[in-house]
Design a protein around this motif. Structure first.
Motif: not given
Length: 273
Positions: A216-221
């Motif tokens: 999720p964090f990789a997608l957001k960034l």
């Protein structure tokens, strides 16, 4: 609407279903009006964004329309009432629609527009605010505002469209208001692919599944970096943001999980932390 999760949200003009773990399909549901935008639907889209901004269970959103249209733009009743309204009335409507489109564009999760039919005016803007667009053969697109005696620059289209198709194609579409079909939309890059109507949402879900396979964090960034760096003043500015995001992502619990799964060729079980 007081709910804080998309799975339990209730709307009058939007249908929401969780197609699979974390991947939601949101359907504009005014088929008798080709899902045209009116005050209540703008309000519900705004409320939808408020939920999406704070619901960590949502990984990807697929946006589509009920019936034979994606979104025909502003409801005709709204348009015909404009000449009789005051400047402040018109500004209120303008600001509401424009703020919703900007909010969709800023969502922290990927949005895939599955364009099943006409997407005109504000409906085109809504599709452009998505990260990826897939069209059915029945999809049609146009910048309707200029055909109504108004400027073709409306609810963010003058910012969004050139970034998707380039200034030349955007200028032609915005200055003529010409309707284009799915084949031309694919040729100029307005849609990523054209799929049979029956496979449109399933194709969007397959793409969403590929996205949701990442942390999720990789997608957001990644989404944040793309949106900011498309207008970066220099490659140095873009790289500075990339460097910051890479270092931040490397410190999450999910980074070693992703790396270990990649090496072992297994499916990672992300924590979202």
């Amino acid at each position: 609407m007081t709910t804080t999760t998309l799975a339990t949200a209730n709307f009058d003009h939007l249908l929401v279903r969780e197609a699979e773990n974390g991947i939601f399909v949101v359907t504009l549901n005014r088929p008798e009006r080709l899902n045209a935008l009116h005050d209540a639907l703008w309000d519900e889209l705004d409320s939808l964004c408020a939920v999406l901004e704070r619901d960590p269970s949502v990984r990807v959103v697929v946006l589509t329309g009920a019936g034979r249209g994606f979104c025909a733009g502003a409801d005709l009743d709204t348009i015909t009432a404009l000449p009789g309204g005051t400047v402040t009335d018109f500004m209120r409507i303008q600001e509401k629609g424009a703020n919703v489109i900007a909010r969709v564009k800023r969502l922290p999760v990927p949005v895939i527009a599955a364009v099943n039919g006409p997407a005109a005016g504000g409906g085109l803007a809504l599709a452009l605010a998505a990260d990826v667009r897939i069209g059915a053969p029945e999809a049609r697109f146009n910048v309707a505002f200029v055909r109504l005696g108004l400027s073709g620059c409306d609810v963010g289209v003058s910012w969004l469209l050139p970034r998707v198709v380039g200034l030349g194609h955007a200028s032609e579409l915005m200055l003529t208001g010409r309707l284009i079909d799915a084949a031309e939309a694919y040729r100029i890059g307005l849609v990523n692919r054209v799929m049979a109507a029956d496979d449109l949402v399933p194709a969007a879900l397959r793409l969403g599944r590929e996205m949701a396979a990442n942390s999720p964090f990789a997608l957001k960034l990644t989404k944040e970096g793309l949106q900011l760096n498309v207008d970066a003043n220099s490659i140095e500015a873009a790289i500075a943001l990339e460097n910051r995001n890479q270092v931040l992502a490397s410190r999450t619990q999910d980074a070693p999980i992703a790396m270990a799964a990649f090496v072992a060729k297994t499916t990672p079980a992300f924590t979202g932390r």
